[in-house]
Design an enzyme around this catalytic site. Structure first.
Site, PDB file in Angstrom:
ATOM      1  N   ASP A 173      -1.853  -3.383   7.826  1.00 40.41           N
ATOM      2  CA  ASP A 173      -2.904  -4.162   8.470  1.00 40.41           C
ATOM      3  C   ASP A 173      -2.883  -5.616   8.025  1.00 40.41           C
ATOM      4  O   ASP A 173      -3.121  -6.528   8.820  1.00 40.41           O
ATOM      5  CB  ASP A 173      -4.274  -3.546   8.159  1.00 40.41           C
ATOM      6  N   CYS A 215       0.819  -1.213   0.000  1.00 40.40           N
ATOM      7  CA  CYS A 215       0.000   0.000   0.000  1.00 40.40           C
ATOM      8  C   CYS A 215       0.851   1.261   0.000  1.00 40.40           C
ATOM      9  O   CYS A 215       0.424   2.314  -0.505  1.00 40.40           O
ATOM     10  CB  CYS A 215      -0.912   0.036   1.228  1.00 40.40           C
ATOM     11  N   CYS A 221      -5.291  -2.703  -0.769  1.00 40.15           N
ATOM     12  CA  CYS A 221      -6.135  -3.873  -1.048  1.00 40.15           C
ATOM     13  C   CYS A 221      -7.334  -3.488  -1.910  1.00 40.15           C
ATOM     14  O   CYS A 221      -7.988  -2.474  -1.670  1.00 40.15           O
ATOM     15  CB  CYS A 221      -6.585  -4.512   0.251  1.00 40.15           C
ATOM     16  N   CYS A 232      -2.196   2.740   3.297  1.00 40.03           N
ATOM     17  CA  CYS A 232      -2.843   1.675   4.069  1.00 40.03           C
ATOM     18  C   CYS A 232      -3.874   2.252   5.040  1.00 40.03           C
ATOM     19  O   CYS A 232      -3.890   3.444   5.332  1.00 40.03           O
ATOM     20  CB  CYS A 232      -1.790   0.850   4.802  1.00 40.03           C
ATOM     21  N   ASP A 233      -4.701   1.372   5.563  1.00 38.44           N
ATOM     22  CA  ASP A 233      -5.967   1.737   6.212  1.00 38.44           C
ATOM     23  C   ASP A 233      -5.899   2.916   7.182  1.00 38.44           C
ATOM     24  O   ASP A 233      -6.631   3.892   7.045  1.00 38.44           O
ATOM     25  CB  ASP A 233      -6.522   0.534   6.967  1.00 38.44           C
ATOM     26  N   LYS A 234      -5.059   2.829   8.219  1.00 41.03           N
ATOM     27  CA  LYS A 234      -5.072   3.853   9.271  1.00 41.03           C
ATOM     28  C   LYS A 234      -4.349   5.115   8.850  1.00 41.03           C
ATOM     29  O   LYS A 234      -4.512   6.167   9.480  1.00 41.03           O
ATOM     30  CB  LYS A 234      -4.451   3.304  10.562  1.00 41.03           C
ATOM     31  N   SER A 237     -12.040  -6.067   9.737  1.00 39.98           N
ATOM     32  CA  SER A 237     -11.427  -5.549   8.521  1.00 39.98           C
ATOM     33  C   SER A 237     -12.507  -5.136   7.544  1.00 39.98           C
ATOM     34  O   SER A 237     -13.624  -5.666   7.563  1.00 39.98           O
ATOM     35  CB  SER A 237     -10.543  -6.629   7.901  1.00 39.98           C
ATOM     36  N   GLU A 239      -8.576  -5.903  14.532  1.00 45.95           N
ATOM     37  CA  GLU A 239      -9.464  -6.403  13.496  1.00 45.95           C
ATOM     38  C   GLU A 239      -9.441  -7.926  13.511  1.00 45.95           C
ATOM     39  O   GLU A 239      -8.421  -8.537  13.819  1.00 45.95           O
ATOM     40  CB  GLU A 239      -9.028  -5.900  12.120  1.00 45.95           C
TER      41      GLU A 239
END
Length: 557
Positions: free
Chosen positions: A80, A48, A193, A121-123, A471, A445
């Site tokens: 993650d 990511c 992702c 990435c996510d956070k 997730s 998660e």
């Protein structure tokens, strides 16, 4: 606007400061210009983020070409996917706060005049937006872009398929050779992702809330269009500096309503609830869980995106991306179009400018008149088990009511081992507690757990509840963010094996079916578990973090 950077570069007393800048190749001409921080979460921890350093150079070039001076810096970012399923996931949500803090510290320390923030990435997406909101300096967010889908057995696949394949392997439905073949092709490039998981959800939200350039959420990470977007983002910061447009001007209550609307229309990640609450707090907006449910009820679900649907971000990009969805929602009066955005124009004007010459594929994006679901997908539940709220994503969930007996686990590892040993049966409600913001700490998660259940064919036959998170790739009857959490004595801490629990999506209820007297007796006997960490970042986080119902933000004592 009054430029903060002048405090560091003007006057005889700032000769040492200028000397430091000149050691890095800057001239007096460079220092006479506004100085723009270019933040990225580039690292080698995850696909990511691995390309973000390259994208930052495009943004820097855009900044230079409009007569400003860029200064690049990086923050941490957790993968993650690689942190999933073990102790490492405790660090994931904590990283959101550290990213926001590190951006704040770098910008305050060096008194930069504005910021372009790039993350993947996510956070790192909400963390960057939180930092921007806190600073309230001219700012534009730009997403690092989605990964390309892999191809396996002539079908598009993502990392979600690999997680679910682990469950299939455990159940004897897949050979080790098949699992490895899938593993080898599922993630073919740089980028986040590929489904409408948390990163792509938050990227979509960044457009809807007005903090990113229109059309910037969906182009793939390694595409020429992604590089152009980064360059144009760099150029666009000049207009915000010139007109003194700041995040608090953009991220108004109405802008958050747009963000919640898009999250429900695309079948987005439950993490969006947590992150929007946190971002709102940074800009002084009083956003509540009730606002999410109010907006969900009037928002149709129209994008057929994984994990609840069939398509990935690349497919959505091919039909026009987030602007097409915003236009569709606008036709029904569901978007606030008067809100200002980072273009300097309001949302309505942005949508007018964007032209589309194609009719979107109805398999990917349903007409607003014939949606996948008449109501949005991020459902808030309350009841005796979650008095302060819980969240479930109903995209792809085929049943609306579940009654079962609790099978209780004190942490994620216990639950995963039981699932791997085939100890969970149809009709069970898996309860995983002490995984909340304080209890985990870090609100892990549960993708490894939920994917294993799906892979075993139990995705629609069992339910799961937790004070942790899920997730964006999770699917099935999975309820997270149970509040209050077990660590502070929430009702989830009182559940015993065999207790009957009822979950009713239509009524928005999640209830533990024991008497009030029994609950009082259990509560009197209850004692919290010991904190897992006594020093370091996780211990500090556990001591400061608030409830998931408030966004799991950290608040100084």
């Amino acid at each position: 606007m009054k430029l903060p950077s002048r405090k560091t570069v003007e006057g005889p007393s700032r000769a040492p400061h200028r000397a430091m800048y000149k050691a890095m190749g800057l001239s007096d001409e460079d220092l006479n210009k506004p100085i723009i921080g270019v933040s990225s979460t580039c690292n080698e921890a995850t696909p990511c983020n691995i390309h973000l350093g390259t994208l930052a150079q495009y943004s820097k070039n855009g900044i230079k070409d409009v007569g400003l001076t860029p200064r690049e810096f990086t923050t941490i970012a957790v993968s993650d996917g690689i942190a999933m399923g073990h102790e490492g996931m405790k660090a994931s949500l904590v990283s959101r706060e550290i990213i926001a803090d590190s951006i704040e510290i770098m910008m305050r320390a060096h008194q930069y005049d504005g910021i372009v923030g790039i993350s993947g990435c996510d956070k790192s997406l909400p963390g960057t937006l939180m930092g921007m909101g806190r600073l309230n300096l001219p700012a534009i967010f730009v997403y690092g872009g989605t990964i390309m889908p892999g191809i396996w057995n002539d079908k598009q696949v993502t990392v979600q398929d690999v997680y679910e394949a682990v469950g299939s392997f455990d159940a004897g439905k897949m050979t080790l050779q098949e699992l490895m073949a899938l593993e080898n092709v599922a993630c073919p490039s740089a980028g986040s992702c590929g489904g409408m998981y948390t990163a792509n959800t938050m990227a979509s939200i960044s457009e809807a809330i007005g903090m990113s350039l229109p059309g910037s959420a969906t182009p793939p990470a390694e595409s020429e269009r992604r590089r152009e977007i980064c360059y144009n983002t760099g150029k666009a910061i000049s207009n915000l500096i010139e007109n003194n447009i700041r995040p608090k001007d953009i991220m108004t209550f109405e802008a958050f309503e747009n963000a919640i609307t898009i999250a429900n229309a695309i079948g987005g990640s439950t993490n969006a609830v947590l992150h929007l609450l946190a971002i709102a707090r940074e800009v002084g907006i009083k956003l509540k869980l009730n606002d999410f449910e109010r907006i969900r009820k009037k928002t149709p679900h129209i994008a057929n995106m994984r994990p609840g649907g069939l398509y990935v971000m690349l497919d959505l990009d091919k039909i026009g991306g987030i602007p097409i969805i915003l236009k569709s929602l606008h036709k029904k009066g569901l978007i606030n179009t008067n809100v200002i955005t980072v273009t300097g124009l309001n949302m309505g004007k942005n949508l007018e400018i964007i032209k589309s010459n194609t009719i979107p594929d109805k398999n990917i994006l349903s007409p607003i008149s014939n949606p996948i679901h008449k109501e949005g997908t991020l459902k808030i539940l309350k009841g005796t088990l979650a008095p302060d709220g819980a969240v479930v994503k109903i995209a792809g969930v085929k049943t609306t009511k579940f009654i079962g007996k609790a099978v209780v686990f004190e942490n994620e590892e216990e639950a995963f081992n039981a699932i791997s040993d085939r100890k969970i049966n149809a009709g069970d409600i898996v309860v995983i507690r002490y995984e909340g913001p304080k209890g985990g700490p870090g609100m892990r998660e549960m993708l490894a757990v939920t994917a294993a259940l799906v892979g075993q064919g139990l995705g629609e036959k069992v339910a799961m509840i937790t004070d942790g998170r899920f997730s964006g790739a999770t699917r099935g009857f999975m309820i997270g963010h149970i509040s209050p959490e077990a660590m502070v004595g929430g009702p989830i801490a009182m559940v015993k094996n065999g207790d009957k629990i009822t979950i009713d999506i239509i009524k928005g209820r999640i209830d533990l079916l024991i008497s009030k007297k029994e609950m009082e007796q259990r509560t009197k006997k209850w004692k919290p578990i010991k904190q897992h960490y006594k020093t370091g970042a996780l211990a500090k986080y556990a001591s400061l973090v608030k409830s998931a119902s408030e966004g799991a933000v950290t608040v100084p004592i």
